[in-house]
Design a protein around this motif. Structure first.
Motif, PDB file in Angstrom:
ATOM      1  N   ASP A 152       0.827  -1.205   0.000  1.00 28.78           N
ATOM      2  CA  ASP A 152       0.000   0.000   0.000  1.00 28.78           C
ATOM      3  C   ASP A 152       0.862   1.256   0.000  1.00 28.78           C
ATOM      4  O   ASP A 152       0.574   2.224  -0.708  1.00 28.78           O
ATOM      5  CB  ASP A 152      -0.948   0.006   1.203  1.00 28.78           C
ATOM      6  N   ARG A 153       1.929   1.239   0.780  1.00 31.29           N
ATOM      7  CA  ARG A 153       2.832   2.383   0.858  1.00 31.29           C
ATOM      8  C   ARG A 153       3.522   2.634  -0.493  1.00 31.29           C
ATOM      9  O   ARG A 153       3.571   3.750  -0.981  1.00 31.29           O
ATOM     10  CB  ARG A 153       3.869   2.145   1.962  1.00 31.29           C
ATOM     11  N   GLU A 154       4.030   1.554  -1.116  1.00 31.68           N
ATOM     12  CA  GLU A 154       4.711   1.706  -2.405  1.00 31.68           C
ATOM     13  C   GLU A 154       3.742   2.098  -3.513  1.00 31.68           C
ATOM     14  O   GLU A 154       4.100   2.871  -4.399  1.00 31.68           O
ATOM     15  CB  GLU A 154       5.487   0.439  -2.745  1.00 31.68           C
ATOM     16  N   THR A 155       2.514   1.599  -3.455  1.00 28.39           N
ATOM     17  CA  THR A 155       1.506   1.991  -4.443  1.00 28.39           C
ATOM     18  C   THR A 155       1.166   3.471  -4.288  1.00 28.39           C
ATOM     19  O   THR A 155       1.091   4.208  -5.280  1.00 28.39           O
ATOM     20  CB  THR A 155       0.243   1.126  -4.292  1.00 28.39           C
ATOM     21  N   ALA A 156       0.979   3.913  -3.049  1.00 27.38           N
ATOM     22  CA  ALA A 156       0.692   5.333  -2.805  1.00 27.38           C
ATOM     23  C   ALA A 156       1.860   6.204  -3.263  1.00 27.38           C
ATOM     24  O   ALA A 156       1.647   7.252  -3.882  1.00 27.38           O
ATOM     25  CB  ALA A 156       0.408   5.564  -1.324  1.00 27.38           C
ATOM     26  N   TRP A 157       3.079   5.779  -2.993  1.00 31.38           N
ATOM     27  CA  TRP A 157       4.257   6.533  -3.414  1.00 31.38           C
ATOM     28  C   TRP A 157       4.299   6.663  -4.935  1.00 31.38           C
ATOM     29  O   TRP A 157       4.583   7.729  -5.474  1.00 31.38           O
ATOM     30  CB  TRP A 157       5.531   5.873  -2.893  1.00 31.38           C
ATOM     31  N   THR A 158       3.973   5.569  -5.634  1.00 33.45           N
ATOM     32  CA  THR A 158       3.951   5.596  -7.099  1.00 33.45           C
ATOM     33  C   THR A 158       2.892   6.569  -7.605  1.00 33.45           C
ATOM     34  O   THR A 158       3.131   7.344  -8.531  1.00 33.45           O
ATOM     35  CB  THR A 158       3.694   4.186  -7.657  1.00 33.45           C
ATOM     36  N   VAL A 159       1.712   6.549  -6.977  1.00 29.51           N
ATOM     37  CA  VAL A 159       0.639   7.476  -7.373  1.00 29.51           C
ATOM     38  C   VAL A 159       1.092   8.919  -7.147  1.00 29.51           C
ATOM     39  O   VAL A 159       0.903   9.790  -8.000  1.00 29.51           O
ATOM     40  CB  VAL A 159      -0.666   7.173  -6.610  1.00 29.51           C
ATOM     41  N   PHE A 160       1.702   9.186  -5.996  1.00 29.81           N
ATOM     42  CA  PHE A 160       2.203  10.533  -5.709  1.00 29.81           C
ATOM     43  C   PHE A 160       3.251  10.947  -6.732  1.00 29.81           C
ATOM     44  O   PHE A 160       3.267  12.086  -7.199  1.00 29.81           O
ATOM     45  CB  PHE A 160       2.790  10.616  -4.302  1.00 29.81           C
ATOM     46  N   LYS A 161       4.129  10.027  -7.074  1.00 31.09           N
ATOM     47  CA  LYS A 161       5.202  10.323  -8.028  1.00 31.09           C
ATOM     48  C   LYS A 161       4.628  10.659  -9.407  1.00 31.09           C
ATOM     49  O   LYS A 161       5.020  11.641 -10.036  1.00 31.09           O
ATOM     50  CB  LYS A 161       6.126   9.103  -8.135  1.00 31.09           C
ATOM     51  N   ILE A 162       3.697   9.837  -9.855  1.00 32.17           N
ATOM     52  CA  ILE A 162       3.087  10.042 -11.176  1.00 32.17           C
ATOM     53  C   ILE A 162       2.322  11.359 -11.219  1.00 32.17           C
ATOM     54  O   ILE A 162       2.339  12.070 -12.214  1.00 32.17           O
ATOM     55  CB  ILE A 162       2.172   8.854 -11.538  1.00 32.17           C
ATOM     56  N   SER A 163       1.670  11.700 -10.113  1.00 35.81           N
ATOM     57  CA  SER A 163       0.868  12.920 -10.086  1.00 35.81           C
ATOM     58  C   SER A 163       1.698  14.170  -9.814  1.00 35.81           C
ATOM     59  O   SER A 163       1.169  15.279  -9.811  1.00 35.81           O
ATOM     60  CB  SER A 163      -0.242  12.800  -9.039  1.00 35.81           C
ATOM     61  N   GLY A 164       3.003  14.007  -9.583  1.00 32.00           N
ATOM     62  CA  GLY A 164       3.875  15.157  -9.362  1.00 32.00           C
ATOM     63  C   GLY A 164       3.872  15.685  -7.944  1.00 32.00           C
ATOM     64  O   GLY A 164       4.399  16.765  -7.678  1.00 32.00           O
ATOM     65  N   LEU A 165       3.284  14.952  -7.012  1.00 30.22           N
ATOM     66  CA  LEU A 165       3.219  15.413  -5.626  1.00 30.22           C
ATOM     67  C   LEU A 165       4.524  15.185  -4.860  1.00 30.22           C
ATOM     68  O   LEU A 165       4.617  15.571  -3.703  1.00 30.22           O
ATOM     69  CB  LEU A 165       2.063  14.723  -4.892  1.00 30.22           C
ATOM     70  N   THR A 166       5.504  14.550  -5.502  1.00 33.61           N
ATOM     71  CA  THR A 166       6.771  14.287  -4.811  1.00 33.61           C
ATOM     72  C   THR A 166       7.878  15.207  -5.311  1.00 33.61           C
ATOM     73  O   THR A 166       9.046  14.962  -5.012  1.00 33.61           O
ATOM     74  CB  THR A 166       7.210  12.823  -5.021  1.00 33.61           C
ATOM     75  N   ASP A 167       7.533  16.256  -6.047  1.00 34.52           N
ATOM     76  CA  ASP A 167       8.559  17.180  -6.537  1.00 34.52           C
ATOM     77  C   ASP A 167       9.336  17.738  -5.357  1.00 34.52           C
ATOM     78  O   ASP A 167       8.759  18.196  -4.365  1.00 34.52           O
ATOM     79  CB  ASP A 167       7.921  18.329  -7.329  1.00 34.52           C
ATOM     80  N   GLY A 168      10.643  17.660  -5.467  1.00 35.97           N
ATOM     81  CA  GLY A 168      11.507  18.162  -4.407  1.00 35.97           C
ATOM     82  C   GLY A 168      11.834  17.126  -3.353  1.00 35.97           C
ATOM     83  O   GLY A 168      12.650  17.354  -2.481  1.00 35.97           O
ATOM     84  N   VAL A 169      11.200  15.955  -3.425  1.00 34.19           N
ATOM     85  CA  VAL A 169      11.507  14.879  -2.490  1.00 34.19           C
ATOM     86  C   VAL A 169      12.436  13.910  -3.214  1.00 34.19           C
ATOM     87  O   VAL A 169      12.132  13.452  -4.319  1.00 34.19           O
ATOM     88  CB  VAL A 169      10.219  14.145  -2.042  1.00 34.19           C
ATOM     89  N   ASP A 170      13.573  13.598  -2.597  1.00 32.96           N
ATOM     90  CA  ASP A 170      14.589  12.792  -3.259  1.00 32.96           C
ATOM     91  C   ASP A 170      14.217  11.317  -3.374  1.00 32.96           C
ATOM     92  O   ASP A 170      14.467  10.689  -4.377  1.00 32.96           O
ATOM     93  CB  ASP A 170      15.929  12.896  -2.531  1.00 32.96           C
ATOM     94  N   GLU A 171      13.654  10.746  -2.325  1.00 26.74           N
ATOM     95  CA  GLU A 171      13.351   9.329  -2.370  1.00 26.74           C
ATOM     96  C   GLU A 171      12.157   8.995  -1.489  1.00 26.74           C
ATOM     97  O   GLU A 171      11.730   9.798  -0.664  1.00 26.74           O
ATOM     98  CB  GLU A 171      14.560   8.500  -1.938  1.00 26.74           C
ATOM     99  N   GLN A 172      11.682   7.754  -1.662  1.00 20.41           N
ATOM    100  CA  GLN A 172      10.550   7.294  -0.871  1.00 20.41           C
ATOM    101  C   GLN A 172      10.951   7.221   0.594  1.00 20.41           C
ATOM    102  O   GLN A 172      12.033   6.764   0.928  1.00 20.41           O
ATOM    103  CB  GLN A 172      10.135   5.913  -1.370  1.00 20.41           C
TER     104      GLN A 172
END
Length: 176
Positions: A152-172
């Protein structure tokens, strides 16, 4: 009901074939460069490359309604996931999962297969809940709860990454 499988299997198989073929090519090239190549040595190198392919050959994991199958080079194993009596991780690393059903069947697989295939995991998780509801599996084992949280955590991280919500964050974020 449709059958679900490991979507990375063909890529893993291709990687195993490329690795074994490269190994064979390198052995033949070195043997030829040293001018020691013979038909017998070529057969020996071919056998070694085939052995490497067999070692690297990825098991094929598929699931359907109420079952999970793992096909290896030498054997195929299947468990009834709606009749599971045990699910655990042998050893301390948690890389492998073992499932046992009420009929004595046993399947072992790499947990990463389920992490990389969330639909396969969620299908399996549904059957695990059915087994628990029927009284076969007394409780949802800690190993499966941990795996579910990780997926669930990795799926959410992937969704955030695809949607651009992780801009500026280096890693999961790590869980440890």
């Amino acid at each position: 009901m449709e059958h679900l499988g490991d979507h990375r299997w063909f890529a893993d198989l291709r990687g195993a074939v490329v690795c074994a073929g490269s190994f064979l090519g390198l052995l033949l090239l070195v043997d030829e460069a040293a001018e020691t190549f013979t038909a017998a040595r070529g057969a020996l190198w071919s056998c070694l490359a085939l052995l490497l392919l067999l070692v690297l050959f990825p098991p094929r994991v598929t699931a359907g309604e109420g079952w999970l199958t793992v096909r290896g080079v030498l054997r195929t194993r299947r468990v009834r996931t709606d009749r599971l009596v045990a699910a655990y991780t042998p050893g301390r690393t948690g890389r492998r999962l073992v499932f046992l059903d009420a009929y004595g069947s046993r399947v072992e697989l790499d947990a990463q297969v389920l992490v990389a295939n969330p639909p396969l995991w969620h299908h399996l998780d549904t059957d695990i809940r059915v087994a628990a509801a029927r009284g076969h599996l007394s409780e949802h084992p800690a190993a499966l709860r941990d795996l579910s949280e990780r997926i669930d955590r990795e799926t959410a991280w992937t969704v955030f990454k695809i949607s651009g919500l992780t801009d500026g964050v280096d890693e999961q974020p790590s869980t440890h």
